[in-house]
Design an enzyme around this catalytic site. Structure first.
Site: not given
Ligand SMILES: Cc1cc2nc3c(=O)[nH]c(=O)nc-3n(C[C@H](O)[C@H](O)[C@H](O)COP(=O)(O)OP(=O)(O)OC[C@H]3O[C@@H](n4cnc5c(N)ncnc54)[C@H](O)[C@@H]3O)c2cc1C
Length: 628
Positions: A430-431
């Site tokens: 996250f973040e």
């Molecule tokens: C317990 C928990 C608490 C959270 N709390 C909050 C919150 O309070 N508020 C909020 O808004 N969000 C929150 N989140 C969300 C969190 O910030 C996101 O899960 C995170 O930003 C990743 O986004 P995603 O899950 O959609 O993964 P994706 O964006 O689908 O990414 C999946 C993988 O692909 C990789 N990837 C993506 N794009 C690229 C690229 N261009 N090139 C190479 N690799 C790439 C990523 O690095 C990652 O390894 C939380 C998540 C969890 C699990």
């Protein structure tokens, strides 16, 4: 409530970095027309990409607090540490998936919900450095740490950074006391790393009230089921017909908000994480945060600013685990000897100490930069988060191994490491997931040199300051590294670093200066080779980012240990050992990656081809060995 004794509240507060997502900023950054930045005005990590070591910013170990204020910060942290030691049963909290109400009340009573909220709004008004110091005390219970940090590091941070006086006066007092809780709502099912892709939308109500009607679905929202105040990001229509993101302060009381049931998670089980559905939630115009259409800047400003907190937390977490595992290593005997007498076990312990030391040094270097008024320490903060989260994962893994079978035990009576393993896994996700943060570091880093090189290519004689570096690049190519390094130099600040270094660290500081200079060369080499296509060269970008992170970590540890030596600290000798060992290992990693960046290994193309083959085949391609 904690009583503040320092006057650091008046220090420079959170600043908007202006950093944009790598996706949108990288291409224009490399275009010939992008303005040439003055490298000396950039943050230390960005300067590495020019081959410059900003000695005065990094040496001696920077601090935004006076000696009295540092003592006050420690005094402020003490009751928090005592509360966690005496009143918080983290193993039980993890097992029950619940933070008891009396613990929540204790956190409120200590003022832990309003650490950075100004005193006039009922908070403690802590500087970033003081905030980081308190965060250190929370890490034995990551569920509580995430709850408190989601509340203030991201949940209410937008109001602090971008809020109007009216918004601050209305929302901050109850958020500071903990009567209300805040959450940050950016992520959606279809938009996580690519935050600009959100589809939650707010449209002006057609009754002429000026209100907005907000609809859409968010997911993974920390504190979402408990919050009274939400910072919500939504697309809003613009006069040109295109949508742009806007940030809103949304009250639960506005209605139309439905939280899902709490997510079952791998770790931080007692924290609250939910989906949130907004169905025509009516938001007054006065609750726009920042400008209409300026929401992406708000989101990135909040996230870029807060990541140092995770760095400080991981430093403290690793320090705690390194101490917790020590007794087991000293008392558990195998082959007739304590585990701690074996060289490989000692290497694990040293790794833990070095990792904790580096994470702490990076975090407090970053908070000092921000508190001393540097307008943009976003890449340093990202480096803190990437380094700290991965080192913490490695440290907890080693602790589990050192416990042997006991490391695999789980439950309220088990050693804490299995819980810490589950709890710490989230830190790299996250973040900003760490891959994406590495891309951010690399692409923001090459931005200035990219523009600079384009300008030199167009008009070589108009940019004579670039020429020594370009000649040096040629000399590197001819194998004349030492001549090249002395010609390119690492900026006028490098001598500050070497002269401030403790005698036992002078060699390491000189090597750091040479490695920084060489980083400028590898950056120019990568830009010359790949041009604008560097955006697609992610393996190269990862190497560039990793080298920048290692350079920052090395500078921070060398500076910290040198300052400990200069101040005649009782632990200085041990710190010098840690710093020298860390910097030497980092230098080996940096040199290996720099070589790869310059040569671009053939295995890079093979790597891509293997993945492409898997994608085409729909899985793992090779025939089973028994079929051969
Ligand atoms: C317990 C928990 C608490 C959270 N709390 C909050 C919150 O309070 N508020 C909020 O808004 N969000 C929150 N989140 C969300 C969190 O910030 C996101 O899960 C995170 O930003 C990743 O986004 P995603 O899950 O959609 O993964 P994706 O964006 O689908 O990414 C999946 C993988 O692909 C990789 N990837 C993506 N794009 C690229 C690229 N261009 N090139 C190479 N690799 C790439 C990523 O690095 C990652 O390894 C939380 C998540 C969890 C699990």
């Amino acid at each position: 409530m904690l009583a503040r004794a320092s006057s650091a509240a008046s220090r420079v507060r959170a600043s908007v970095s202006g950093t944009r997502a790598f996706r949108s900023s990288a291409a224009p950054a490399l275009a010939a027309k992008a303005p040439l930045a003055n490298p000396a005005d950039l943050s230390p990590l960005k300067q590495f990409f020019y081959g410059r070591l900003d000695g005065p910013a990094l040496f001696p170990f920077p601090s935004a607090l006076s000696a009295d204020e540092r003592e006050a910060a420690t005094a402020l942290a003490e009751p928090v540490g005592k509360f966690f030691a005496d009143k918080v049963n983290s193993a039980q909290i993890d097992w029950d998936h619940k933070i008891p109400e009396e613990v929540m009340q204790g956190l409120r009573d200590l003022g832990l919900f309003g650490l950075q909220i100004e005193e006039r709004h009922g908070g403690l008004g802590l500087s970033n450095t003081e905030y980081a110091r308190i965060v250190e005390e929370l890490v034995t219970d990551p569920s509580i740490a995430v709850t408190l940090m989601a509340h203030q590091s991201i949940g209410l941070k937008g109001i602090l950074m971008f809020g109007t006086e009216e918004q601050k006066a209305k929302y901050l007092p109850k958020l500071a006391s903990g009567e209300h809780m805040a959450s940050f709502c950016l992520t959606e099912p279809g938009a996580g790393s690519d935050a600009a892709g959100i589809t939650t939308r707010a449209v002006p109500a057609d009754d002429g009230s000026g209100d907005w009607l907000l609809s859409g679905g968010k997911m993974w929202i920390s504190n979402g089921g408990w919050a009274d105040v939400f910072t919500v990001f939504a697309q809003t229509p613009q006069p040109d017909g295109k949508d742009k993101m806007t940030a809103f302060v949304v009250e639960k009381a506005f209605g139309g908000i439905t939280p899902g049931k709490p997510e079952e998670k791998l770790g931080i089980k007692a924290s609250n994480t939910v989906t949130l559905n907004f169905d025509e939630t009516r938001v007054p115009a006065a609750n726009v945060l920042g400008e209409v259409g300026g929401g992406f800047k708000v989101a990135m400003g909040i996230l870029n600013n807060g990541r140092f907190g995770l760095g400080a937390g991981t430093g403290a977490g690793m320090r705690w685990m390194a101490t917790a595992i020590l007794e087991h290593c000293a008392t558990r005997k195998q082959f007739g000897r304590p585990l701690a007498s074996f060289g490989l076990v000692k290497a694990d312990l040293a790794f833990m100490a070095e990792s904790a030391y580096a994470a702490e040094a990076m975090a407090y270097t970053t908070t000092a930069l921000i508190d001393n008024g540097h307008p943009d320490a976003s890449l340093e903060a990202a480096a803190c988060k990437v380094f700290g989260s991965e080192a913490m994962w490695d440290v907890v893994n080693r602790c589990i191994s050192l416990m042997g079978g006991l490391g695999f035990a789980d439950g309220p009576d088990a050693p804490p490491f299995s819980r810490m393993m589950r709890d710490s896994r989230i830190l790299s996700i996250f973040e900003g997931e760490n891959r994406v943060l590495r891309l951010l570091i690399a692409l923001q880093g090459v931005r200035g040199p990219g523009a600079s090189l384009s300008a030199v290519a167009k008009n070589p004689l108009g940019h004579t300051s670039e020429l020594p570096a370009l000649v040096a690049d040629r000399l590197y190519g001819l194998g004349l590294e030492s001549v090249a390094a002395s010609l390119a130099g690492s900026g006028p600040g490098a001598s500050v670093a070497t002269s401030s270094a403790a005698p036992a660290l002078k060699g390491a500081a000189q090597e750091l200066a040479a490695l920084v200079s060489a980083h400028g060369t590898t950056v120019r080499s990568a830009l010359t080779r790949h041009g604008k296509n560097i955006i697609e060269e992610q393996q190269q970008l990862e190497r560039l980012a990793n080298n920048a992170i290692d350079l920052f970590a090395s500078a921070a540890v060398l500076s910290r240990a040198s300052t400990a030596h200069a101040n005649k600290s009782s632990t200085a000798e041990h710190e010098i050992l840690i710093a020298r060992s860390f910097a030497a290992k980092a230098a080996t990693r940096i040199r290996a990656r720099a070589g790869d960046i310059m040569s671009k290994p053939a295995s890079d193309a093979d790597t891509i081809a293997i993945a492409d083959g898997m994608l085409k085949h729909g899985g793992y391609v090779p025939a089973h060995p028994l079929t051969l």
